[in-house]
Design a protein around this motif. Structure first.
Motif, PDB file in Angstrom:
ATOM      1  N   ALA A   1      40.628  52.460  23.691  1.00 13.21           N
ATOM      2  CA  ALA A   1      39.427  53.028  24.527  1.00 13.21           C
ATOM      3  C   ALA A   1      39.529  51.792  25.767  1.00 13.21           C
ATOM      4  N   LEU A   2      38.396  52.227  26.773  1.00  7.69           N
ATOM      5  CA  LEU A   2      38.095  51.744  27.649  1.00  7.69           C
ATOM      6  C   LEU A   2      36.681  51.179  28.447  1.00  7.69           C
ATOM      7  N   CYS A   3      36.443  50.479  29.104  1.00  4.81           N
ATOM      8  CA  CYS A   3      35.075  50.951  28.918  1.00  4.81           C
ATOM      9  C   CYS A   3      35.430  49.575  30.809  1.00  4.81           C
ATOM     10  N   PHE A   4      34.505  50.165  32.147  1.00  2.00           N
ATOM     11  CA  PHE A   4      34.202  50.223  33.544  1.00  2.00           C
ATOM     12  C   PHE A   4      33.059  49.598  34.104  1.00  2.00           C
ATOM     13  N   ASN A   5      33.002  48.271  34.394  1.00  2.00           N
ATOM     14  CA  ASN A   5      31.478  47.095  35.372  1.00  2.00           C
ATOM     15  C   ASN A   5      31.333  47.827  36.233  1.00  2.00           C
ATOM     16  N   CYS A   6      30.406  48.840  36.633  1.00  2.00           N
ATOM     17  CA  CYS A   6      30.625  49.128  38.211  1.00  2.00           C
ATOM     18  C   CYS A   6      30.661  48.372  38.882  1.00  2.00           C
ATOM     19  N   SER A   7      29.264  47.006  38.018  1.00  2.00           N
ATOM     20  CA  SER A   7      28.461  46.217  39.196  1.00  2.00           C
ATOM     21  C   SER A   7      29.364  45.081  39.440  1.00  2.00           C
ATOM     22  N   THR A   8      30.400  44.646  38.995  1.00  2.00           N
ATOM     23  CA  THR A   8      30.844  43.650  38.762  1.00  2.00           C
ATOM     24  C   THR A   8      32.982  44.053  38.959  1.00  2.00           C
ATOM     25  N   GLY A   9      33.085  45.764  39.204  1.00  2.00           N
ATOM     26  CA  GLY A   9      34.018  45.865  39.252  1.00  2.00           C
ATOM     27  C   GLY A   9      35.075  45.483  38.880  1.00  2.00           C
ATOM     28  N   ARG A  10      34.795  45.503  36.699  1.00  2.00           N
ATOM     29  CA  ARG A  10      35.753  44.662  35.770  1.00  2.00           C
ATOM     30  C   ARG A  10      36.420  45.977  35.158  1.00  2.00           C
ATOM     31  N   LEU A  11      37.104  46.062  34.591  1.00  2.00           N
ATOM     32  CA  LEU A  11      38.123  46.512  33.857  1.00  2.00           C
ATOM     33  C   LEU A  11      38.729  46.317  32.721  1.00  2.00           C
ATOM     34  N   TYR A  12      37.592  46.363  31.540  1.00  2.00           N
ATOM     35  CA  TYR A  12      37.902  46.557  30.031  1.00  2.00           C
ATOM     36  C   TYR A  12      39.079  47.145  29.562  1.00  2.00           C
ATOM     37  N   VAL A  13      40.616  46.942  29.258  1.00  2.00           N
ATOM     38  CA  VAL A  13      40.740  48.007  28.591  1.00  2.00           C
ATOM     39  C   VAL A  13      42.095  46.929  27.089  1.00  2.00           C
ATOM     40  N   PRO A  14      41.588  47.806  25.826  1.00  2.00           N
ATOM     41  CA  PRO A  14      41.937  47.310  24.846  1.00  2.00           C
ATOM     42  C   PRO A  14      43.595  47.809  24.114  1.00  2.00           C
ATOM     43  N   ASN A  15      44.600  46.551  24.246  1.00  2.00           N
ATOM     44  CA  ASN A  15      45.566  46.927  23.378  1.00  2.00           C
ATOM     45  C   ASN A  15      45.346  47.475  21.632  1.00  2.00           C
ATOM     46  N   PHE A  16      45.884  48.841  21.659  1.00  2.00           N
ATOM     47  CA  PHE A  16      45.089  49.190  20.594  1.00  2.00           C
ATOM     48  C   PHE A  16      47.067  47.943  19.473  1.00  2.00           C
ATOM     49  N   GLN A  17      45.282  47.849  17.996  1.00  2.00           N
ATOM     50  CA  GLN A  17      46.375  46.533  17.110  1.00  2.00           C
ATOM     51  C   GLN A  17      46.969  45.428  17.587  1.00  2.00           C
ATOM     52  N   LYS A  18      46.243  44.979  19.327  1.00  2.00           N
ATOM     53  CA  LYS A  18      46.990  43.406  19.369  1.00  2.00           C
ATOM     54  C   LYS A  18      46.193  42.711  19.723  1.00  2.00           C
ATOM     55  N   ASP A  19      44.994  42.911  18.706  1.00  2.00           N
ATOM     56  CA  ASP A  19      44.057  41.684  18.867  1.00  2.00           C
ATOM     57  C   ASP A  19      43.636  41.555  20.542  1.00  2.00           C
ATOM     58  N   VAL A  20      44.088  41.566  21.605  1.00  2.00           N
ATOM     59  CA  VAL A  20      44.012  41.679  22.970  1.00  2.00           C
ATOM     60  C   VAL A  20      43.253  42.380  23.487  1.00  2.00           C
ATOM     61  N   VAL A  21      42.416  42.126  24.346  1.00  2.00           N
ATOM     62  CA  VAL A  21      41.686  43.219  25.837  1.00  2.00           C
ATOM     63  C   VAL A  21      42.242  42.418  27.346  1.00  2.00           C
ATOM     64  N   GLN A  22      43.064  43.492  28.313  1.00  2.00           N
ATOM     65  CA  GLN A  22      43.331  42.764  29.398  1.00  2.00           C
ATOM     66  C   GLN A  22      41.948  42.739  30.684  1.00  2.00           C
ATOM     67  N   ILE A  23      41.873  42.175  30.671  1.00  2.00           N
ATOM     68  CA  ILE A  23      40.711  42.547  32.240  1.00  2.00           C
ATOM     69  C   ILE A  23      42.235  43.155  33.767  1.00  2.00           C
ATOM     70  N   PHE A  24      41.200  44.132  34.007  1.00  2.00           N
ATOM     71  CA  PHE A  24      41.534  44.185  35.494  1.00  2.00           C
ATOM     72  C   PHE A  24      40.782  44.215  36.143  1.00  2.00           C
ATOM     73  N   GLU A  25      40.453  43.958  37.590  1.00  2.00           N
ATOM     74  CA  GLU A  25      39.750  43.180  38.638  1.00  2.00           C
ATOM     75  C   GLU A  25      39.978  44.732  39.845  1.00  2.00           C
ATOM     76  N   LEU A  26      38.909  45.003  40.107  1.00  2.00           N
ATOM     77  CA  LEU A  26      38.992  46.153  41.211  1.00  2.00           C
ATOM     78  C   LEU A  26      39.732  44.953  42.622  1.00  2.00           C
ATOM     79  N   GLU A  27      40.398  45.824  43.658  1.00  2.00           N
ATOM     80  CA  GLU A  27      41.904  44.925  44.527  1.00  2.00           C
ATOM     81  C   GLU A  27      40.927  45.572  45.458  1.00  2.00           C
ATOM     82  N   ASP A  28      40.984  44.649  46.526  1.00  2.00           N
ATOM     83  CA  ASP A  28      39.809  44.830  48.074  1.00  2.00           C
ATOM     84  C   ASP A  28      40.990  45.572  49.020  1.00  2.00           C
ATOM     85  N   VAL A  29      41.645  46.918  48.880  1.00  2.00           N
ATOM     86  CA  VAL A  29      42.565  47.125  49.766  1.00  2.00           C
ATOM     87  C   VAL A  29      42.387  48.097  50.878  1.00  2.00           C
ATOM     88  N   ASP A  30      42.694  47.645  52.174  1.00  2.00           N
ATOM     89  CA  ASP A  30      42.053  48.542  53.632  1.00  2.00           C
ATOM     90  C   ASP A  30      43.138  49.475  53.351  1.00  2.00           C
TER      91      ASP A  30
END
Length: 549
Positions: A520-549
């Motif tokens: 599963a995963l979910c993306f917050n369009c307002s904050t640019g934050r992506l949540y990706v749970p690691n299956f059966q690892k009890d943690v959710v990884q957070i990814f932020e939009l990178e500012d790329v020129d």
């Protein structure tokens, strides 16, 4: 065909021989005569001038058709810049250059492969046609790049207007003190847009310039195409412009399109009103993410490792995770990143989706039920919706549920009544094998489903398949809407996250390292934050939009 002496600077007529003297004056006039001694073609007016020069009276003047009949060699009409009275009729193959006899004798006297152009082209019939094909190829590429750049310019402009509108809508609930912050936000968007647009315009201008250059080269050759020797000479002279265009094409192929300005709202804006306001920040949205930590979602009451089968983002930025193995819905504070409330379910849950009015719906496939919960800093059950199938994937759009049971996609009312079933194409063939996730894009009403065997499938609102993405994702299990109609999907076996464009076609891999069987995963369009749970690892990884020129 034009007649001798007629000026055709703006004509579309084709000339097999052009008057040499008129050409020196940048005029295109059809030749009528040929001087055997001068190796030049003359129109009716210029041949009279030629005859009036005492030193040239002994020259042999013949009809131009003599050369056409093969009685005289077809020779170049181009004159040497250093020796203006001599034709450019010698070719050095080693240096790929054409010059007059005198220049060749001086500059290339040691070269072994020097040829007289009329004799050389007799054995090289395909040289000029191949060069014209080369021009055609580069013109096609240039036109394609030009179309892409023009589309990009339009899309970038639309994107800018959309993001400015986002900033303006956010300011409606604030009073006069936020006007300065609104101006700052728009200025940031404009500056970033201007930078991107200037780069795009520069590339567009370069392509337009090369289109003009190669078009001019083609026109020069087309105007004397019957004269193979002159066409060859023009080809050599035009080679530089075509090579420049080909180089531009190679460089243009390396240009990465798709960068977008993204206005990211500041979630702490209200608490900053006592200070100088900052509505958010502007990023160049190319959907490049950087990892920015993780947080634990395991509760002391959990008897198993967390198996997140679904997730969704609420309007206030909080997140709901569906923990299947622990039969629990978990509400996450999107800022503090911790579990603020949980609700114990009666059976194992699958996908969860957000509804209107701070509600969410979660699938309970073993019970053939959809549970609707109210969310107000805690999860409160409201009602059950009974269905006639084993519901697993779910999405809510336009007051309708889109629910999957593995092989069918059902469109249902808010009470569970089936409005439409999507399972077979027009030929009666089964469309799905094992679908577990559904997402209906609010931007363009396109339907996305994850089939763990087939990949990510996109359908139009009528249920017709538009795209199937399978090569870049394995065991697809997890969908979330991004921005501008794009969708993110994760693969359990491929351990990656991919981006699909607004048409449902594969765009690129977003994350390919560090994931552990995402379901599963979910993306917050307002904050640019992506949540990706690691299956059966009890943690959710957070990814932020990178500012790329």
């Amino acid at each position: 065909m034009a007649t001798g002496g007629f000026s055709a600077d703006t004509s579309d007529e084709v000339f097999d021989y052009v008057c040499s003297m008129c050409k020196e004056q940048n005029k295109t006039v059809n030749a009528a005569k040929y001087c055997v001694d001068c190796h030049d073609y003359y129109c009716s007016d210029c041949v009279n001038i030629h005859k009036s020069v005492p030193a040239l009276k002994g020259h042999k003047i013949v009809d131009k058709e003599v050369g056409q009949e093969g009685k005289l060699p077809m020779v170049p009409t181009e004159r040497c810049e250093r020796h203006s009275y001599k034709p450019v009729d010698m070719y050095c193959q080693s240096h790929h250059i054409v010059e007059c006899y005198t220049c060749m004798a001086v500059d290339h006297r040691t070269c072994q492969d020097v040829f007289y152009v009329p004799e050389f082209v007799k054995t090289r019939k395909n040289v000029v046609p191949e060069f014209l094909q080369r021009i055609t190829n580069v013109e096609t590429k240039l036109q394609d790049f030009l179309k892409s750049f023009n589309r990009e310019c339009t899309d970038l402009q639309d994107n800018k207007l959309k993001e400015i509108d986002t900033a303006k809508r956010f300011t409606k609930s604030l009073e006069e003190r936020i006007k300065e912050a609104e101006k700052d936000a728009i200025d940031m968007i404009e500056k970033r847009y201007t930078k991107l647009n200037e780069e795009l315009q520069k590339n567009t201008d370069n392509v337009q310039k090369e289109v003009k250059n190669v078009g001019s080269t083609r026109a020069d050759i087309d105007s004397i195409i019957q004269n193979e020797s002159q066409a060859f000479v023009s080809m050599i002279f035009g080679g530089k412009s075509v090579s420049s265009a080909e180089k531009l094409c190679r460089n243009a192929e390396m240009i990465k399109l798709g960068r977008r300005v993204k206005f990211l709202l500041n979630p702490q804006c209200e608490s900053l009103m006592a200070k100088k306001l900052c509505l958010g920040k502007v990023k160049c949205l190319s959907y490049s993410f950087v990892r920015n930590g993780e947080f634990n979602i395991k509760l002391s009451s959990d008897s198993s490792s967390c198996a997140i089968y679904g997730s969704c983002i609420l309007a206030d930025g909080s997140v709901i995770f569906s923990d299947r193995d622990n039969c629990t819905l978990k509400l996450i504070d999107g800022t503090a990143l911790n579990v603020i409330h949980h609700y114990k379910l009666s059976s194992k849950s699958w996908e969860v989706c957000c509804m209107d009015n701070n509600e969410a719906a979660v699938c309970l496939p073993d019970e053939k039920k959809v549970l609707v919960v109210k969310v107000n800093h805690e999860l409160s059950p409201e009602r059950f919706i009974r269905v006639e199938f084993s519901c697993q994937g779910i999405s809510f759009h336009d007051e309708k549920f889109y629910i999957a049971d593995g092989t069918c996609l059902y469109i249902c009312t808010t009470n569970g009544a089936i409005l439409k079933t999507i399972s077979r194409d027009s030929s009666g063939k089964s469309m799905f094998k094992s679908i577990f996730n559904v997402s209906v894009c609010r931007y363009n009403r396109r339907i996305f489903v994850n089939d763990i065997r087939l990949g990510v499938i996109s359908l139009d609102i009528d249920g017709n398949i538009q795209h199937v993405v399978s090569n870049d994702i394995k065991y697809a299990h997890g969908l979330t809407e991004a921005d501008n109609g794009k969708v993110l999907a994760c693969g359990y076996s491929s351990k990656n996250v991919i981006l699909l464009d607004e048409n449902g076609a594969f765009e690129k891999v977003i994350i390919k390292d560090g994931l552990s069987g995402p379901m599963a995963l979910c993306f917050n369009c307002s904050t640019g934050r992506l949540y990706v749970p690691n299956f059966q690892k009890d943690v959710v990884q957070i990814f932020e939009l990178e500012d790329v020129d």
